[in-house]
Design an enzyme around this catalytic site. Structure first.
Site, PDB file in Angstrom:
ATOM      1  N   LEU A 179       0.891  -0.831   0.066  1.00 16.00           N
ATOM      2  CA  LEU A 179      -0.175  -0.077   0.156  1.00 16.00           C
ATOM      3  C   LEU A 179       0.881   1.228   0.239  1.00 16.00           C
ATOM      4  CD1 LEU A 179      -2.893  -1.107   2.504  1.00 16.00           C
ATOM      5  CD2 LEU A 179      -3.127  -0.935   0.161  1.00 16.00           C
TER       6      LEU A 179
ATOM      7  N   GLU B 288       5.190   2.279   1.323  1.00 15.09           N
ATOM      8  CA  GLU B 288       6.390   1.849   2.271  1.00 15.09           C
ATOM      9  C   GLU B 288       6.932   3.431   1.911  1.00 15.09           C
ATOM     10  OE1 GLU B 288       8.611   0.118  -2.011  1.00 15.09           O
ATOM     11  OE2 GLU B 288       9.138  -0.178  -0.092  1.00 15.09           O
ATOM     12  N   GLY B 289       8.119   3.345   3.142  1.00 14.49           N
ATOM     13  CA  GLY B 289       9.220   4.585   2.872  1.00 14.49           C
ATOM     14  C   GLY B 289      10.750   4.608   3.442  1.00 14.49           C
TER      15      GLY B 289
ATOM     16  N   PHE C 268      12.178   2.889   6.072  1.00 17.73           N
ATOM     17  CA  PHE C 268      12.290   1.776   7.495  1.00 17.73           C
ATOM     18  C   PHE C 268      11.402   1.366   6.746  1.00 17.73           C
ATOM     19  CE2 PHE C 268      15.058   4.886   9.517  1.00 17.73           C
ATOM     20  CZ  PHE C 268      14.533   5.929   9.469  1.00 17.73           C
ATOM     21  N   GLY C 269      10.277   0.996   6.475  1.00 19.22           N
ATOM     22  CA  GLY C 269       9.052  -0.356   6.394  1.00 19.22           C
ATOM     23  C   GLY C 269       7.776   0.380   5.334  1.00 19.22           C
TER      24      GLY C 269
ATOM     25  N   VAL D 141       3.528  -0.610   4.081  1.00 18.96           N
ATOM     26  CA  VAL D 141       2.553  -0.831   5.052  1.00 18.96           C
ATOM     27  C   VAL D 141       1.536  -1.572   3.557  1.00 18.96           C
ATOM     28  CG1 VAL D 141      -0.318  -0.264   5.467  1.00 18.96           C
ATOM     29  CG2 VAL D 141       2.313   1.273   5.947  1.00 18.96           C
TER      30      VAL D 141
ATOM     31  N   ASP E  91       4.255  13.887  11.498  1.00 19.35           N
ATOM     32  CA  ASP E  91       4.853  13.815  10.147  1.00 19.35           C
ATOM     33  C   ASP E  91       3.044  14.366   9.964  1.00 19.35           C
ATOM     34  OD1 ASP E  91       5.846  10.646   8.339  1.00 19.35           O
ATOM     35  OD2 ASP E  91       5.940  12.488   8.040  1.00 19.35           O
TER      36      ASP E  91
HETATM   37  C1  LIG Z   1      -1.948   6.407   4.604  1.00 21.72           C
HETATM   38  C2  LIG Z   1      -1.213   4.900   4.791  1.00 21.72           C
HETATM   39  C3  LIG Z   1       0.127   5.595   6.038  1.00 21.72           C
HETATM   40  C4  LIG Z   1       0.861   6.043   4.829  1.00 21.72           C
HETATM   41  N1  LIG Z   1       1.622   4.306   4.020  1.00 21.72           N
HETATM   42  C5  LIG Z   1       2.335   4.138   4.142  1.00 21.72           C
HETATM   43  O1  LIG Z   1       2.734   3.248   3.737  1.00 21.72           O
HETATM   44  N2  LIG Z   1       3.370   3.769   4.909  1.00 21.72           N
HETATM   45  C6  LIG Z   1       2.990   4.664   6.685  1.00 21.72           C
HETATM   46  C7  LIG Z   1       4.468   4.614   7.005  1.00 21.72           C
HETATM   47  C8  LIG Z   1       6.063   4.683   6.608  1.00 21.72           C
HETATM   48  S1  LIG Z   1       6.871   3.492   7.103  1.00 21.72           S
HETATM   49  O2  LIG Z   1       5.819   1.814   6.660  1.00 21.72           O
HETATM   50  O3  LIG Z   1       8.139   3.531   5.742  1.00 21.72           O
HETATM   51  C9  LIG Z   1       6.992   3.892   7.927  1.00 21.72           C
HETATM   52  C10 LIG Z   1       7.696   2.824   9.041  1.00 21.72           C
HETATM   53  C11 LIG Z   1       8.251   2.744  10.163  1.00 21.72           C
HETATM   54  C12 LIG Z   1       8.554   4.333  10.175  1.00 21.72           C
HETATM   55  C13 LIG Z   1       7.985   4.980   9.663  1.00 21.72           C
HETATM   56  C14 LIG Z   1       7.218   4.416   8.658  1.00 21.72           C
HETATM   57  C15 LIG Z   1       4.900   4.119   4.445  1.00 21.72           C
HETATM   58  C16 LIG Z   1       0.584   4.238   3.616  1.00 21.72           C
HETATM   59  C17 LIG Z   1      -0.838   3.552   4.595  1.00 21.72           C
HETATM   60  N3  LIG Z   1      -1.520   3.023   3.140  1.00 21.72           N
HETATM   61  C18 LIG Z   1      -1.711   4.016   1.705  1.00 21.72           C
HETATM   62  C19 LIG Z   1      -2.527   2.642   3.769  1.00 21.72           C
HETATM   63  N4  LIG Z   1      -4.424   2.676   2.879  1.00 21.72           N
HETATM   64  C20 LIG Z   1      -5.596   1.805   3.620  1.00 21.72           C
HETATM   65  N5  LIG Z   1      -5.592   1.415   4.269  1.00 21.72           N
HETATM   66  C21 LIG Z   1      -4.660   1.633   5.348  1.00 21.72           C
HETATM   67  N6  LIG Z   1      -4.818   1.169   7.114  1.00 21.72           N
HETATM   68  C22 LIG Z   1      -3.384   1.755   7.541  1.00 21.72           C
HETATM   69  C23 LIG Z   1      -2.371   2.174   6.390  1.00 21.72           C
HETATM   70  C24 LIG Z   1      -3.230   2.323   5.258  1.00 21.72           C
END
Ligand SMILES: C[C@@H]1CCN(C(=O)N2CC[C@@H](S(=O)(=O)c3ccccc3)C2)C[C@@H]1N(C)c1ncnc2[nH]ccc12
Length: 301
Positions: free
Chosen positions: A27, A29-30, A32-33, A35, A146
């Site tokens: 979904l 990524e960054g 560190f991780g 989703v 953030d």
């Molecule tokens: C917009 C949301 C948050 C941002 N994101 C994402 O991928 N990330 C959030 C943090 C970074 S990380 O995982 O790299 C990271 C890991 C650790 C420290 C810092 C950053 C990536 C996508 C998500 N997304 C599309 C979703 N879409 C649909 N349902 C959802 N439920 C929950 C999230 C979500």
């Protein structure tokens, strides 16, 4: 015999078993991780539920993810993404955060795609809801650090939620700011001057980031008009390190991103109240909530 699926009455619903977690797609990524969209299917018959799973690329961030989990599991608000549980049966550092899955994704994808049927009143409704989520977060003594459109989730055309708490810090024991230690690649274009210069994060620093987020929303997250693009166009393209110094210099001199064409003057006035240089001179989320509620009662904006 050995259960292939655990009888429902004996399970803790927040304890997800990795063997039933089926990856579907990423979904986001960054550094560190990431989703991922997963199907949690304990019966093994595709009747399970879709969940969003946050995991780490590097195990040395696991303490951050554990902190994020302890934060999000105690947050209950309509404008905050719901915690569902954790997956930790591979033990140790490989913990995963399980959250509700919102198919419409983040505002960053949603707004450009649905621009034609989203009017400015709808954008202000989203702004109001983000402020309500942030006001609640602040009331729990957390600083988000953030806040950006990429981290706002869309439930439906009338409801958005703060969707990530990866950099959220508690400022309990009556400290009024959080001192950034790790120099991770911070989203500098959403950062207030005090964060860039002294690495100090106040609740008022989140208000600054909200101003940048509102700027994105009023531009329908148009890539050409994104904060990094606008900054680079105006303070000149430069090489890596220099960008931060030039950004700080421009902000210190009072430069701010100009009003986007699609942003009404009275909304831009609110954005500028989020960008006062001194943290104590910035508007707070409660005042912003009043303003947006007032705007939403008016016929035309
Ligand atoms: C917009 C949301 C948050 C941002 N994101 C994402 O991928 N990330 C959030 C943090 C970074 S990380 O995982 O790299 C990271 C890991 C650790 C420290 C810092 C950053 C990536 C996508 C998500 N997304 C599309 C979703 N879409 C649909 N349902 C959802 N439920 C929950 C999230 C979500």
């Amino acid at each position: 015999g050995i259960y292939h699926s655990i009888p429902p009455q004996e399970t803790d619903p927040t304890d997800f078993k990795s063997r039933f977690l089926k990856k579907i797609r990423k979904l986001g990524e960054g550094n560190f991780g990431m989703v991922e969209l997963c199907l949690y299917d304990p019966k093994g018959d595709q009747t399970g539920e879709l969940v969003a799973v946050k995991s780490l690329k590097t195990e040395n961030e696991s303490s951050n993810l554990r902190r994020e989990i302890s934060t999000i599991r105690n947050l209950y608000h309509e404008n905050i993404v719901k915690y569902k549980g954790i997956c930790n049966d591979e033990g140790g550092a490989n913990i995963k955060l399980i959250m509700e899955y919102l198919p419409a994704g983040s505002l960053k994808e949603y707004l450009p795609r649905n621009k034609s049927n989203i009017d400015q009143k709808r954008l202000l409704l989203y702004a109001l809801q983000i402020c309500q989520g942030m006001e609640y977060l602040g009331s729990q003594n957390y600083i988000h650090r953030d806040l950006a459109a990429r981290n706002i989730l869309v439930e439906n055309e009338s409801l958005v939620k703060i969707g990530d708490f990866g950099l959220t810090k508690s400022i309990k024991d009556d400290k009024e700011y959080y001192k950034v230690t790790e120099e991770q690649d911070s989203p500098v274009y959403w950062y207030a001057p005090e964060c860039l210069i002294n690495r100090k994060f106040y609740k008022a620093s989140d208000v600054w980031s909200f101003g940048v987020t509102l700027y994105e929303i009023m531009s329908y997250c148009d890539r050409e008009n994104s904060p990094p693009q606008v900054f680079l166009k105006s303070i000149g393209r430069s090489h890596g390190q220099m960008t931060m110094a030039r950004l700080v210099d421009a902000l210190e001199k009072g430069w701010r991103m100009p009003r986007p064409d699609s942003c009404p003057e009275m909304v831009y006035t609110q954005i500028r109240r989020c960008w006062s240089h001194a943290p104590e001179n910035r508007v707070d989320f409660n005042s912003l909530i009043q303003e947006f509620e007032f705007f939403l009662t008016r016929e035309n904006i």
